[in-house]
Design an enzyme around this catalytic site. Structure first.
Site, PDB file in Angstrom:
ATOM      1  NE  ARG A 144       2.416   6.495  16.119  1.00  0.00           N
ATOM      2  CZ  ARG A 144       3.434   6.154  15.339  1.00  0.00           C
ATOM      3  NH1 ARG A 144       3.486   6.585  14.102  1.00  0.00           N
ATOM      4  NH2 ARG A 144       4.383   5.391  15.769  1.00  0.00           N
ATOM      5  CD  GLU A 154      -2.355  -1.278   2.842  1.00  0.00           C
ATOM      6  OE1 GLU A 154      -2.114  -0.387   3.674  1.00  0.00           O
ATOM      7  OE2 GLU A 154      -3.067  -2.261   3.095  1.00  0.00           O
ATOM      8  CE  LYS A 187       5.867   5.037   6.770  1.00  0.00           C
ATOM      9  NZ  LYS A 187       5.358   6.296   7.258  1.00  0.00           N
TER      10      LYS A 187
HETATM   11  P1  AMP Z   1       6.564   5.340  11.218  1.00  0.00           P
HETATM   12  O1  AMP Z   1       5.774   6.448  11.857  1.00  0.00           O
HETATM   13  O2  AMP Z   1       7.700   5.830  10.368  1.00  0.00           O
HETATM   14  O3  AMP Z   1       6.905   4.231  12.177  1.00  0.00           O
HETATM   15  O4  AMP Z   1       5.602   4.633  10.149  1.00  0.00           O
HETATM   16  C1  AMP Z   1       4.453   4.019  10.539  1.00  0.00           C
HETATM   17  C2  AMP Z   1       3.293   4.924  10.235  1.00  0.00           C
HETATM   18  O5  AMP Z   1       3.063   4.972   8.857  1.00  0.00           O
HETATM   19  C3  AMP Z   1       1.990   4.426  10.784  1.00  0.00           C
HETATM   20  O6  AMP Z   1       1.812   4.732  12.123  1.00  0.00           O
HETATM   21  C4  AMP Z   1       0.982   5.153   9.919  1.00  0.00           C
HETATM   22  O7  AMP Z   1       0.638   6.384  10.518  1.00  0.00           O
HETATM   23  C5  AMP Z   1       1.743   5.434   8.649  1.00  0.00           C
HETATM   24  N1  AMP Z   1       1.177   4.811   7.446  1.00  0.00           N
HETATM   25  C6  AMP Z   1       1.033   5.456   6.285  1.00  0.00           C
HETATM   26  N2  AMP Z   1       0.487   4.672   5.358  1.00  0.00           N
HETATM   27  C7  AMP Z   1       0.263   3.469   5.942  1.00  0.00           C
HETATM   28  C8  AMP Z   1      -0.293   2.231   5.485  1.00  0.00           C
HETATM   29  N3  AMP Z   1      -0.704   2.069   4.248  1.00  0.00           N
HETATM   30  N4  AMP Z   1      -0.361   1.205   6.388  1.00  0.00           N
HETATM   31  C9  AMP Z   1       0.077   1.364   7.665  1.00  0.00           C
HETATM   32  N5  AMP Z   1       0.612   2.505   8.141  1.00  0.00           N
HETATM   33  C10 AMP Z   1       0.710   3.550   7.294  1.00  0.00           C
END
Ligand code: AMP
Length: 529
Positions: free
Chosen positions: A242, A220, A222
């Site tokens: 979150r 998907e 990001k």
């Molecule tokens: P990080 O904050 O760098 O750990 O990345 C994880 C975050 O990516 C998650 O908490 C979501 O807010 C975001 N995210 C964006 N797109 C997606 C997706 N398709 N599936 C899951 N998380 C996503």
């Protein structure tokens, strides 16, 4: 005194501070918790972790460090003997957090002063630590969960999961101590009790991701936005971040999208909200944050910074938790219940080239990268693991090799561990920021050894120092602060992507750029909602 004395909580805190071992701390917590009255359990647990309210509660104490020191100065001498109960302290904190409107600051100060005036010296010390949010007694959520697990006679994992489901350590403690094991096992996901979201591990290598997921994975986009968990039951809709804070009021347009685009009436959905410009392209994260923080003039903000919703998971439907179903089945339900426009597109792929093209496309349309999800994976609340990987195009730096270590084992006879440096534009020096032996083929190692020996200026132990001439393109996972390198920064998991024969040392990246990248990364971390 009605209830357990606050001084007993203080005594626990001192003991926890003195006790070094985890086992000992868990023992102290267990003994203390067992001695509490039912109505004190939740408050005592929250206070132990310097919290007044559970995670999802929006209320804050609103006492700044300067207010605190001012009030402390104005407070008279402490009483000779303790009279406060745990309930008194918690109730006063709640009262302070509920003060709003005109003159709120002075009313808060007055209430705090009254509390401090009733507190003995040691009690004052711990009230202050709670307000500052730093207990420093070494018993955080982890050890509390361990204590609760032991009290309930359940494995830690079960207790952790129960915590993810309730999102409220205080309430969980209450259940453990009043209903025991059965109560914990009966805990289940339900609307309007947010659970911690599942997280993804970082990956840079598409092959590795596919291998971990058995050859095929769902990819998907990001999205560079904010995570949202949407709870709906009949007419009521609530949106949580979150960190389980409710933000429904700031996002009326997202609520509307759910009303219009989701057919289910008893459901919990997981997704991301992004801000978009008039052309529909994603806007920087800061703009979205203006939306989340907004509590007034929301209507204008909705127009100025429209939000888009991308749902990517479903956690509960009509009385049934779905988190134990495999991703594939959850996804089917999500697609069946939600309008296509608000569902994150997903593509099941097993070809590296295809994934690369999708990644390029994601960047092209303004997203951060991809998230790869194992088709058979369960939804594990609050966990960061290999079932979800975030894939971003690796950031690279052009660095200069300033030294190299002789290899051993298979790499014997080669200079194979390269010391990589950035350029300091001001002094003309090259400052080491990392080492790597990753990324070159055997043939390249051989060739590089020959080249570096021609540039040798000195040798010390296993290390050969060379004139800074060879530039390599280096990928890395993170920039960290380093106490050992004079540059103050170090690359984590550096690996050579290419030897840049087309570049000279004067083209190498500078320490300024590295500092900027470090700060950018820091902002990203700090801003996680
Ligand atoms: P990080 O904050 O760098 O750990 O990345 C994880 C975050 O990516 C998650 O908490 C979501 O807010 C975001 N995210 C964006 N797109 C997606 C997706 N398709 N599936 C899951 N998380 C996503």
């Amino acid at each position: 005194m009605e209830g357990t004395g606050f001084i007993e909580f203080v005594d626990l805190c001192y003991r926890l501070e003195k006790e070094r071992g985890k086992k000992g701390k868990v023992g102290l917590l267990k003994r203390f918790l067992k001695g509490l009255r039912r109505e004190e359990i939740a408050s005592a647990i929250l206070l132990t972790t310097a919290r007044i309210f559970p995670l999802r509660d929006k209320r804050k104490l609103n006492i700044s460090a300067s207010t605190l020191s001012k009030v402390l100065k104005d407070t008279g001498p402490p009483p000779g003997s303790p009279t406060l109960t745990i309930g008194d302290v918690h109730a006063t904190f709640s009262a302070i957090a509920s003060v709003t409107g005109k003159g709120a600051t002075s009313r808060r100060e007055r209430t705090l002063k009254e509390l401090l005036e009733r507190a003995t010296g040691p009690e004052r010390e711990w009230i202050v630590r709670i307000i500052i949010g730093e207990m420093r007694h070494g018993a955080g959520e982890g050890l509390l969960l361990q204590a609760l697990a032991e009290l309930a006679g359940l494995p830690l994992e079960t207790m952790e999961r129960a915590y993810m489901v309730t999102g409220d350590l205080g309430r969980l403690g209450e259940i453990v101590l009043t209903e025991g094991r059965k109560g914990v096992e009966g805990l289940s996901i339900r609307p309007f009790t947010p659970l911690k979201p599942m997280l993804a591990e970082m990956a840079c290598d598409i092959d590795k991701v596919l291998r971990e997921h058995g050859g095929t994975s769902a990819f998907e986009y990001k999205f560079d936005g904010a995570r949202v968990q949407i709870h709906r039951q009949e007419e009521r809709i609530a949106i949580f971040t979150r960190h389980l804070k409710e933000v429904t009021e700031s996002l009326p347009d997202v609520v509307k999208r759910v009303e219009e685009g989701v057919s289910a009436r008893d459901v919990i959905l997981d997704g991301e909200v992004i801000a978009t410009g008039r052309d529909g392209r994603p806007l920087p994260f800061q703009d979205l944050m203006r939306r989340f923080k907004r509590v007034y003039d929301i209507g204008r903000m909705v127009e100025e910074i429209p939000a888009r919703l991308y749902l990517f998971d479903i956690l509960y439907l009509e009385g049934r938790p779905l988190i134990d179903l495999p991703y594939r089945e959850r996804r089917e339900r999500l697609e069946a219940l939600c309008h296509k426009e608000i569902v994150a597109p997903a593509r099941v792929m097993s070809e590296k080239g295809e994934v690369e093209r999708f990644l390029d496309q994601a960047i092209e349309v303004g997203h951060e990268g991809l998230v790869a999800k194992a088709l058979d994976s369960r939804y594990t609340p609050g966990k960061r693991g290999k079932r979800w990987f975030k894939l971003k195009p690796a950031e690279t730096l052009d660095l200069v090799i300033v030294a190299a270590d002789w290899g051993h084992g298979r790499r014997k006879g080669w200079l194979s561990n390269y010391h990589l440096a950035v350029r300091d534009r001001d002094t003309g020096d090259y400052l080491p920021v990392g080492k790597t032996f990753k990324g070159l083929t055997d043939k390249e190692f051989e060739e590089m050894t020959r080249r570096l020996l021609l540039l040798k200026v000195g040798e010390e132990g296993f290390t050969v120092f060379v004139r800074p001439r060879v530039v390599v393109e280096v990928a890395y996972n993170e920039i960290q602060k380093s106490p050992t390198y004079p540059s103050g920064l170090a690359l984590r998991f550096a690996r050579i992507k290419r030897i840049r024969d087309d570049k000279g040392p004067e083209d190498a990246d500078t320490i300024e750029r590295l500092r900027r990248l470090y700060l950018k990364q820091f902002e990203r971390k700090a801003r996680r909602l």
